[in-house]
Design a protein around this motif. Structure first.
Motif, PDB file in Angstrom:
ATOM      1  N   LEU A 205      -2.279  -9.387  10.420  1.00 27.85           N
ATOM      2  CA  LEU A 205      -3.087  -8.633   9.456  1.00 27.85           C
ATOM      3  C   LEU A 205      -3.473  -7.321  10.127  1.00 27.85           C
ATOM      4  O   LEU A 205      -3.651  -7.266  11.348  1.00 27.85           O
ATOM      5  CB  LEU A 205      -4.358  -9.407   9.117  1.00 27.85           C
ATOM      6  N   ASN A 206      -3.621  -6.287   9.325  1.00 34.70           N
ATOM      7  CA  ASN A 206      -3.944  -4.972   9.872  1.00 34.70           C
ATOM      8  C   ASN A 206      -5.272  -4.514   9.247  1.00 34.70           C
ATOM      9  O   ASN A 206      -5.350  -4.242   8.044  1.00 34.70           O
ATOM     10  CB  ASN A 206      -2.793  -4.020   9.521  1.00 34.70           C
ATOM     11  N   LEU A 207      -6.309  -4.450  10.074  1.00 37.22           N
ATOM     12  CA  LEU A 207      -7.644  -4.167   9.544  1.00 37.22           C
ATOM     13  C   LEU A 207      -7.764  -2.733   9.027  1.00 37.22           C
ATOM     14  O   LEU A 207      -8.427  -2.477   8.032  1.00 37.22           O
ATOM     15  CB  LEU A 207      -8.715  -4.446  10.605  1.00 37.22           C
ATOM     16  N   MET A 208      -7.089  -1.808   9.717  1.00 40.89           N
ATOM     17  CA  MET A 208      -7.149  -0.421   9.229  1.00 40.89           C
ATOM     18  C   MET A 208      -6.452  -0.316   7.865  1.00 40.89           C
ATOM     19  O   MET A 208      -6.942   0.362   6.960  1.00 40.89           O
ATOM     20  CB  MET A 208      -6.512   0.536  10.227  1.00 40.89           C
ATOM     21  N   LYS A 209      -5.355  -1.031   7.723  1.00 39.44           N
ATOM     22  CA  LYS A 209      -4.663  -1.023   6.431  1.00 39.44           C
ATOM     23  C   LYS A 209      -5.600  -1.566   5.349  1.00 39.44           C
ATOM     24  O   LYS A 209      -5.669  -1.018   4.238  1.00 39.44           O
ATOM     25  CB  LYS A 209      -3.393  -1.863   6.521  1.00 39.44           C
ATOM     26  N   GLY A 210      -6.339  -2.613   5.685  1.00 41.95           N
ATOM     27  CA  GLY A 210      -7.321  -3.153   4.735  1.00 41.95           C
ATOM     28  C   GLY A 210      -8.307  -2.077   4.310  1.00 41.95           C
ATOM     29  O   GLY A 210      -8.627  -1.925   3.123  1.00 41.95           O
ATOM     30  N   GLY A 211      -8.775  -1.312   5.285  1.00 47.48           N
ATOM     31  CA  GLY A 211      -9.718  -0.228   4.989  1.00 47.48           C
ATOM     32  C   GLY A 211      -9.115   0.792   4.040  1.00 47.48           C
ATOM     33  O   GLY A 211      -9.756   1.261   3.095  1.00 47.48           O
ATOM     34  N   ILE A 212      -7.843   1.118   4.268  1.00 53.75           N
ATOM     35  CA  ILE A 212      -7.175   2.122   3.424  1.00 53.75           C
ATOM     36  C   ILE A 212      -6.972   1.581   1.997  1.00 53.75           C
ATOM     37  O   ILE A 212      -7.273   2.248   1.014  1.00 53.75           O
ATOM     38  CB  ILE A 212      -5.816   2.527   4.043  1.00 53.75           C
TER      39      ILE A 212
END
Ligand SMILES: Nc1ncnc2c1ncn2[C@@H]1O[C@H](COP(=O)(O)OP(=O)(O)O[C@H]2O[C@H](CO)[C@@H](O)[C@H](O)[C@H]2O)[C@@H](O)[C@H]1O
Length: 491
Positions: A205-212
């Protein structure tokens, strides 16, 4: 408007780099424009408690759901040079923020996932309902995810999230454990390419991607870097995600806080100066030499201030040291490295150059010395591989220290080459720009700056003053952020 920042740094109480400067400076500017701003931070054991006024416990018993139970936290509150900050202190055996460091632990994902959850829980329980929640970098990428998937259903449906990316390199790559811990659970749902699944590692999972994906607006910290992030490799695999969400993505240039970074009022420097009373600059050069035991010679001082990291072009920084001392200049470096190999390399150089009369390398973090270097140096070199915005060139400009930069990211938006810039008239140019990432390119910039200092000192002084005339304060960016917040809250 009511704005709450959720961030892992805020200068000067917690500062590892530019993120801290931005959280503080932007909050101050927005508050000065009549809005209410609060900042939620982790309560690290190693933060600078001496910069907090009136620290007291504001909320004693905050129980943050975590796995199948909850972690008991206290929330402390205090003023950091006028900004109202809430510090979250968990009482658990994980000791999330009692590690003697801000970052660099094996469980950083868990530490900041917990912080994100605790910050939201605090807002929820204490009945704070900001118009805008402003999150920064991967550490707070889960905030919009949890807001829209969980807290929205509990009375937080009107909060809008602005997510600012200061550095695409660190994205918070995590496993499914994080879903269990935060209570998001549903693996099938979140392991979707349209949600948090990493674009290149299908198991992560990519947390920055979640933020975006989940924020109402995403920005990076300069217009040129926003362009680079979409169309080149500097977004480290997130280009496609940015392309999908391009309608809510842009770049807003950072500012610097002229109450802190200003040679006219700087309390850390021995001689104050302005464009009209410029003699103080030379006196600070002398003070810097005395402090670092450099010889008093008819040479300019070239400086580097920053994290010693691959991003900052450490090979070129290294080359700049030797190029300067072999070409009639002195060199001063202030930097800290988190990567052991880089640390070892520069520690070796420091040892090797220890008694050199024209060079001083200072390894570590030293805010006060940084001010004296900006004031005392003549040239500041910023040879970054990539640079989302860059603060050191803007600080340099304010102190009449001519920047020599690589033409990437925010450096492109702020420094205009004295000899070659096509878009600014000669009286608006303020430094030197080179483009290739190699020693020859660096030399082309540095050589022109050092030569101008030696052979055309009057012109050099004019260039210094042209740089000082630029306004890179928070004034313009502050206005842009307020406009953005206002737009978002009506969305
Ligand atoms: N050893 C040391 N001692 C004392 N002071 C030190 C220091 N090392 C660095 N600093 C200070 O920390 C700040 C660094 O600013 P940068 O723009 O280089 O930020 P950084 O790359 O960390 O952050 C990221 O976020 C910022 C903010 O958005 C972006 O500008 C940047 O491009 C992006 O990489 C400056 O205020 C500098 O004076």
């Amino acid at each position: 408007m009511y704005i709450v920042h959720i961030a892992s740094e805020c200068a000067p109480v917690i500062k590892a780099g530019g993120l801290g400067d931005v959280v503080y400076g932007l909050s101050r500017e927005v508050e000065n424009r009549g809005h209410t701003v609060e900042i939620i931070l982790p309560m690290y054991d190693c933060m600078r408690y001496d910069h907090i006024w009136g620290l007291h416990d504001a909320y004693k018993d905050l129980y943050v759901p975590w796995y199948d139970g909850a972690i008991h936290c206290s929330v402390y509150c205090g003023w950091v040079h006028g900004r109202l900050c809430f510090f979250i202190k968990p009482h658990s055996e994980d000791y999330f923020f009692d590690r003697g460091c801000y970052y660099g632990c094996n469980d950083d994902n868990m530490r900041f996932a917990f912080f994100s959850k605790a910050a939201l829980e605090f807002l929820f329980i204490s009945n704070k309902r900001p118009d805008i929640i402003h999150c920064h970098d991967w550490q707070t990428g889960l905030v919009p995810v949890m807001l829209y998937e969980m807290y929205k259903w509990h009375g937080m449906a009107n909060q809008r999230v602005c997510f600012t990316v200061h550095n695409f390199k660190h994205q918070g790559i995590a496993g499914s454990e994080i879903l269990k811990a935060t209570g998001l659970n549903n693996e099938m749902y979140y392991y979707d390419y349209d949600r948090l699944r990493d674009n290149f590692n299908p198991f992560a999972l990519n947390l920055m991607k979640g933020g975006i994906v989940y924020s109402n607006h995403v920005n990076t910290v300069s217009p040129h870097h926003a362009w680079e992030a979409r169309y080149s490799e500097v977004s480290y695999g997130l280009g496609h995600t940015l392309e999908l969400h391009h309608y809510k993505f842009d770049g807003i240039l950072n500012g610097i806080d002229y109450n802190i970074w200003n040679p006219e009022i700087d309390t850390f420097i021995p001689h104050k100066y302005t464009i009209d009373k410029f003699a103080g600059k030379a006196q600070n050069r002398k003070a810097l030499r005395d402090r670092l035991l450099l010889r008093d010679d008819d040479k300019p001082i070239v400086a580097f201030v920053g994290r010693l990291d691959g991003q900052k072009g450490v090979d070129l920084v290294h080359h700049a040291i030797y190029y300067s001392i072999h070409n009639n200049a002195q060199f001063v470096l202030l930097g800290s490295a988190t990567e052991p190999s880089i640390n070892k390399w520069f520690a070796h150089e420091k040892f090797f150059l220890n008694n050199h009369p024209d060079c001083h390398l200072e390894l570590g973090f030293n805010e006060e010395l940084a001010h004296l270097i900006y004031a005392g140096a003549d040239i500041i070199v910023v040879p970054s591989v990539y640079e989302p915005c860059g603060l050191t060139q803007m600080i340099g400009l304010k102190y009449g220290t001519v920047p020599v930069v690589r033409g990437v990211g925010g450096l492109m938006d702020t420094v205009f080459d004295k000899d070659y810039d096509q878009h600014h008239s000669p009286d608006k140019r303020n430094g030197y720009v080179f483009y290739q990432n190699d020693n020859h390119a660096l030399e082309s910039g540095l050589e022109r700056a050092i030569s101008l200092w030696h052979y055309y000192p009057k012109e050099f002084e004019i260039l210094q003053k042209q740089g000082m005339e630029y306004d890179y304060s928070w004034n313009n960016p502050g206005q842009q952020y307020v406009r953005l917040y206002d737009y978002l809250r009506h969305k």
